[in-house]
Design a protein around this motif. Structure first.
Motif, PDB file in Angstrom:
ATOM      1  N   LYS A  91      -2.021  -6.162 -14.277  1.00 27.29           N
ATOM      2  CA  LYS A  91      -0.961  -5.935 -15.267  1.00 27.29           C
ATOM      3  C   LYS A  91       0.046  -4.914 -14.742  1.00 27.29           C
ATOM      4  O   LYS A  91       1.249  -5.058 -14.948  1.00 27.29           O
ATOM      5  CB  LYS A  91      -1.558  -5.461 -16.592  1.00 27.29           C
ATOM      6  N   GLN A  92      -0.445  -3.893 -14.055  1.00 25.18           N
ATOM      7  CA  GLN A  92       0.452  -2.898 -13.450  1.00 25.18           C
ATOM      8  C   GLN A  92       1.418  -3.589 -12.495  1.00 25.18           C
ATOM      9  O   GLN A  92       2.627  -3.352 -12.533  1.00 25.18           O
ATOM     10  CB  GLN A  92      -0.340  -1.876 -12.635  1.00 25.18           C
ATOM     11  N   GLU A  93       0.871  -4.406 -11.632  1.00 23.35           N
ATOM     12  CA  GLU A  93       1.698  -5.067 -10.626  1.00 23.35           C
ATOM     13  C   GLU A  93       2.721  -5.986 -11.268  1.00 23.35           C
ATOM     14  O   GLU A  93       3.871  -6.041 -10.831  1.00 23.35           O
ATOM     15  CB  GLU A  93       0.821  -5.850  -9.659  1.00 23.35           C
ATOM     16  N   ILE A  94       2.318  -6.699 -12.308  1.00 20.69           N
ATOM     17  CA  ILE A  94       3.248  -7.596 -12.985  1.00 20.69           C
ATOM     18  C   ILE A  94       4.404  -6.800 -13.584  1.00 20.69           C
ATOM     19  O   ILE A  94       5.567  -7.155 -13.415  1.00 20.69           O
ATOM     20  CB  ILE A  94       2.522  -8.435 -14.058  1.00 20.69           C
ATOM     21  N   ILE A  95       4.104  -5.695 -14.253  1.00 19.23           N
ATOM     22  CA  ILE A  95       5.148  -4.861 -14.851  1.00 19.23           C
ATOM     23  C   ILE A  95       6.071  -4.311 -13.763  1.00 19.23           C
ATOM     24  O   ILE A  95       7.293  -4.343 -13.889  1.00 19.23           O
ATOM     25  CB  ILE A  95       4.533  -3.714 -15.686  1.00 19.23           C
ATOM     26  N   LEU A  96       5.494  -3.808 -12.682  1.00 13.64           N
ATOM     27  CA  LEU A  96       6.305  -3.256 -11.590  1.00 13.64           C
ATOM     28  C   LEU A  96       7.201  -4.321 -10.967  1.00 13.64           C
ATOM     29  O   LEU A  96       8.387  -4.090 -10.735  1.00 13.64           O
ATOM     30  CB  LEU A  96       5.402  -2.632 -10.524  1.00 13.64           C
ATOM     31  N   MET A  97       6.638  -5.492 -10.696  1.00  7.83           N
ATOM     32  CA  MET A  97       7.435  -6.544 -10.069  1.00  7.83           C
ATOM     33  C   MET A  97       8.500  -7.077 -11.023  1.00  7.83           C
ATOM     34  O   MET A  97       9.630  -7.344 -10.611  1.00  7.83           O
ATOM     35  CB  MET A  97       6.528  -7.697  -9.615  1.00  7.83           C
ATOM     36  N   GLN A  98       8.139  -7.208 -12.298  1.00  2.93           N
ATOM     37  CA  GLN A  98       9.065  -7.798 -13.257  1.00  2.93           C
ATOM     38  C   GLN A  98      10.211  -6.854 -13.596  1.00  2.93           C
ATOM     39  O   GLN A  98      11.367  -7.247 -13.584  1.00  2.93           O
ATOM     40  CB  GLN A  98       8.301  -8.178 -14.530  1.00  2.93           C
ATOM     41  N   TYR A  99       9.897  -5.603 -13.874  1.00  3.80           N
ATOM     42  CA  TYR A  99      10.922  -4.696 -14.372  1.00  3.80           C
ATOM     43  C   TYR A  99      11.550  -3.812 -13.304  1.00  3.80           C
ATOM     44  O   TYR A  99      12.703  -3.436 -13.418  1.00  3.80           O
ATOM     45  CB  TYR A  99      10.372  -3.841 -15.516  1.00  3.80           C
ATOM     46  N   PHE A 100      10.812  -3.480 -12.283  1.00  2.98           N
ATOM     47  CA  PHE A 100      11.361  -2.593 -11.268  1.00  2.98           C
ATOM     48  C   PHE A 100      11.893  -3.360 -10.062  1.00  2.98           C
ATOM     49  O   PHE A 100      12.755  -2.884  -9.348  1.00  2.98           O
ATOM     50  CB  PHE A 100      10.340  -1.533 -10.849  1.00  2.98           C
ATOM     51  N   SER A 101      11.362  -4.558  -9.835  1.00  2.00           N
ATOM     52  CA  SER A 101      11.852  -5.365  -8.716  1.00  2.00           C
ATOM     53  C   SER A 101      12.676  -6.557  -9.198  1.00  2.00           C
ATOM     54  O   SER A 101      13.265  -7.249  -8.385  1.00  2.00           O
ATOM     55  CB  SER A 101      10.683  -5.883  -7.874  1.00  2.00           C
ATOM     56  N   GLY A 102      12.656  -6.825 -10.491  1.00  2.00           N
ATOM     57  CA  GLY A 102      13.451  -7.911 -11.050  1.00  2.00           C
ATOM     58  C   GLY A 102      13.004  -9.294 -10.619  1.00  2.00           C
ATOM     59  O   GLY A 102      13.804 -10.221 -10.546  1.00  2.00           O
ATOM     60  N   MET A 103      11.726  -9.439 -10.351  1.00  3.26           N
ATOM     61  CA  MET A 103      11.216 -10.736  -9.908  1.00  3.26           C
ATOM     62  C   MET A 103      10.972 -11.653 -11.106  1.00  3.26           C
ATOM     63  O   MET A 103      10.645 -11.198 -12.194  1.00  3.26           O
ATOM     64  CB  MET A 103       9.911 -10.554  -9.122  1.00  3.26           C
ATOM     65  N   SER A 104      11.102 -12.941 -10.873  1.00  3.77           N
ATOM     66  CA  SER A 104      10.842 -13.929 -11.924  1.00  3.77           C
ATOM     67  C   SER A 104       9.330 -14.123 -12.062  1.00  3.77           C
ATOM     68  O   SER A 104       8.550 -13.762 -11.168  1.00  3.77           O
ATOM     69  CB  SER A 104      11.496 -15.257 -11.576  1.00  3.77           C
ATOM     70  N   GLN A 105       8.943 -14.729 -13.182  1.00  2.00           N
ATOM     71  CA  GLN A 105       7.517 -15.000 -13.388  1.00  2.00           C
ATOM     72  C   GLN A 105       6.982 -15.951 -12.325  1.00  2.00           C
ATOM     73  O   GLN A 105       5.845 -15.809 -11.875  1.00  2.00           O
ATOM     74  CB  GLN A 105       7.291 -15.564 -14.794  1.00  2.00           C
ATOM     75  N   LYS A 106       7.811 -16.873 -11.903  1.00  2.00           N
ATOM     76  CA  LYS A 106       7.397 -17.821 -10.864  1.00  2.00           C
ATOM     77  C   LYS A 106       7.144 -17.094  -9.540  1.00  2.00           C
ATOM     78  O   LYS A 106       6.161 -17.360  -8.852  1.00  2.00           O
ATOM     79  CB  LYS A 106       8.474 -18.888 -10.700  1.00  2.00           C
ATOM     80  N   GLU A 107       8.027 -16.155  -9.189  1.00  2.00           N
ATOM     81  CA  GLU A 107       7.852 -15.388  -7.953  1.00  2.00           C
ATOM     82  C   GLU A 107       6.612 -14.508  -8.030  1.00  2.00           C
ATOM     83  O   GLU A 107       5.841 -14.420  -7.074  1.00  2.00           O
ATOM     84  CB  GLU A 107       9.082 -14.518  -7.693  1.00  2.00           C
ATOM     85  N   ILE A 108       6.413 -13.868  -9.171  1.00  3.82           N
ATOM     86  CA  ILE A 108       5.232 -13.019  -9.355  1.00  3.82           C
ATOM     87  C   ILE A 108       3.968 -13.859  -9.244  1.00  3.82           C
ATOM     88  O   ILE A 108       2.991 -13.458  -8.609  1.00  3.82           O
ATOM     89  CB  ILE A 108       5.292 -12.274 -10.704  1.00  3.82           C
ATOM     90  N   ALA A 109       3.997 -15.031  -9.846  1.00  8.89           N
ATOM     91  CA  ALA A 109       2.841 -15.931  -9.792  1.00  8.89           C
ATOM     92  C   ALA A 109       2.502 -16.284  -8.343  1.00  8.89           C
ATOM     93  O   ALA A 109       1.324 -16.305  -7.963  1.00  8.89           O
ATOM     94  CB  ALA A 109       3.125 -17.198 -10.603  1.00  8.89           C
ATOM     95  N   ALA A 110       3.522 -16.522  -7.539  1.00  5.72           N
ATOM     96  CA  ALA A 110       3.287 -16.862  -6.127  1.00  5.72           C
ATOM     97  C   ALA A 110       2.667 -15.686  -5.384  1.00  5.72           C
ATOM     98  O   ALA A 110       1.747 -15.863  -4.578  1.00  5.72           O
ATOM     99  CB  ALA A 110       4.604 -17.275  -5.463  1.00  5.72           C
ATOM    100  N   VAL A 111       3.125 -14.476  -5.673  1.00  5.52           N
ATOM    101  CA  VAL A 111       2.602 -13.290  -4.995  1.00  5.52           C
ATOM    102  C   VAL A 111       1.151 -13.027  -5.394  1.00  5.52           C
ATOM    103  O   VAL A 111       0.310 -12.704  -4.556  1.00  5.52           O
ATOM    104  CB  VAL A 111       3.474 -12.044  -5.311  1.00  5.52           C
TER     105      VAL A 111
END
Length: 174
Positions: A117-137
């Motif tokens: 959950k930490q990583e998702i929040i960091l990637m989504q809000y601080f890196s501006g990544m899409s859910q699809k990109e986060i899912a791939a990572v």
């Protein structure tokens, strides 16, 4: 891989990857080393037909961080204090202290979340990544990312409210 392509990738993603790595490890030098290692891996092993370079670079950076973390077996320490200028007025100083305290508490609230959950929040809000990109990572489905992000935000709200109650309680006792 062509050097021009690598230079272009570096100029596009260097800053956001650095911030992501810094948010994971909390140390400038370590984040810089991991960033350079990420692009070195890209130079040596980038798959030619990869469709989402950004997600691939994030995945490489994340894997390098966790591999390094396993080797060193140490806790992630994050955060750095800002130095305040002597020329600031008392009001500016107080506002800055309060703002820094809010940031610290948000950081603490994020750190209370489980790792994914930490990583998702960091990637989504601080890196501006899409859910699809986060899912791939993270090797999960976009739907799973959406659900975990929702739950993480709910937990963050609860943690922040608890902090505000504690702060209000400390003020009342003074």
């Amino acid at each position: 891989m062509d050097n021009e392509i690598l230079l272009r990738l570096y100029s596009i993603y260097q800053k956001e990857l650095y911030l992501y790595l810094y948010s994971l490890c909390g140390e400038r030098q370590q984040a810089e080393d991991l960033l350079h290692e990420t692009f070195l891996k890209a130079l040596l092993a980038l798959p030619g037909g990869h469709t989402n370079m950004r997600a691939w670079l994030y995945m490489v950076a994340r894997n390098l961080f966790y591999n390094q973390r396993k080797k060193k077996s140490r806790e992630i320490l994050m955060g750095e204090q800002e130095y305040l200028s002597e020329k600031q007025t008392d009001k500016d100083l107080l506002e800055k202290i309060l703002e820094e305290e809010k940031r610290r508490e948000l950081y603490r609230a994020i750190r209370k979340l489980e790792q994914k959950k930490q990583e998702i929040i960091l990637m989504q809000y601080f890196s501006g990544m899409s859910q699809k990109e986060i899912a791939a990572v993270l090797h999960i489905t976009p739907e799973n990312v959406r659900v975990l992000a929702y739950r993480a935000k709910k937990e963050l709200k609860k943690n922040m409210e608890e902090f505000q109650k504690k702060s209000a309680g400390r003020e009342d006792t003074k």
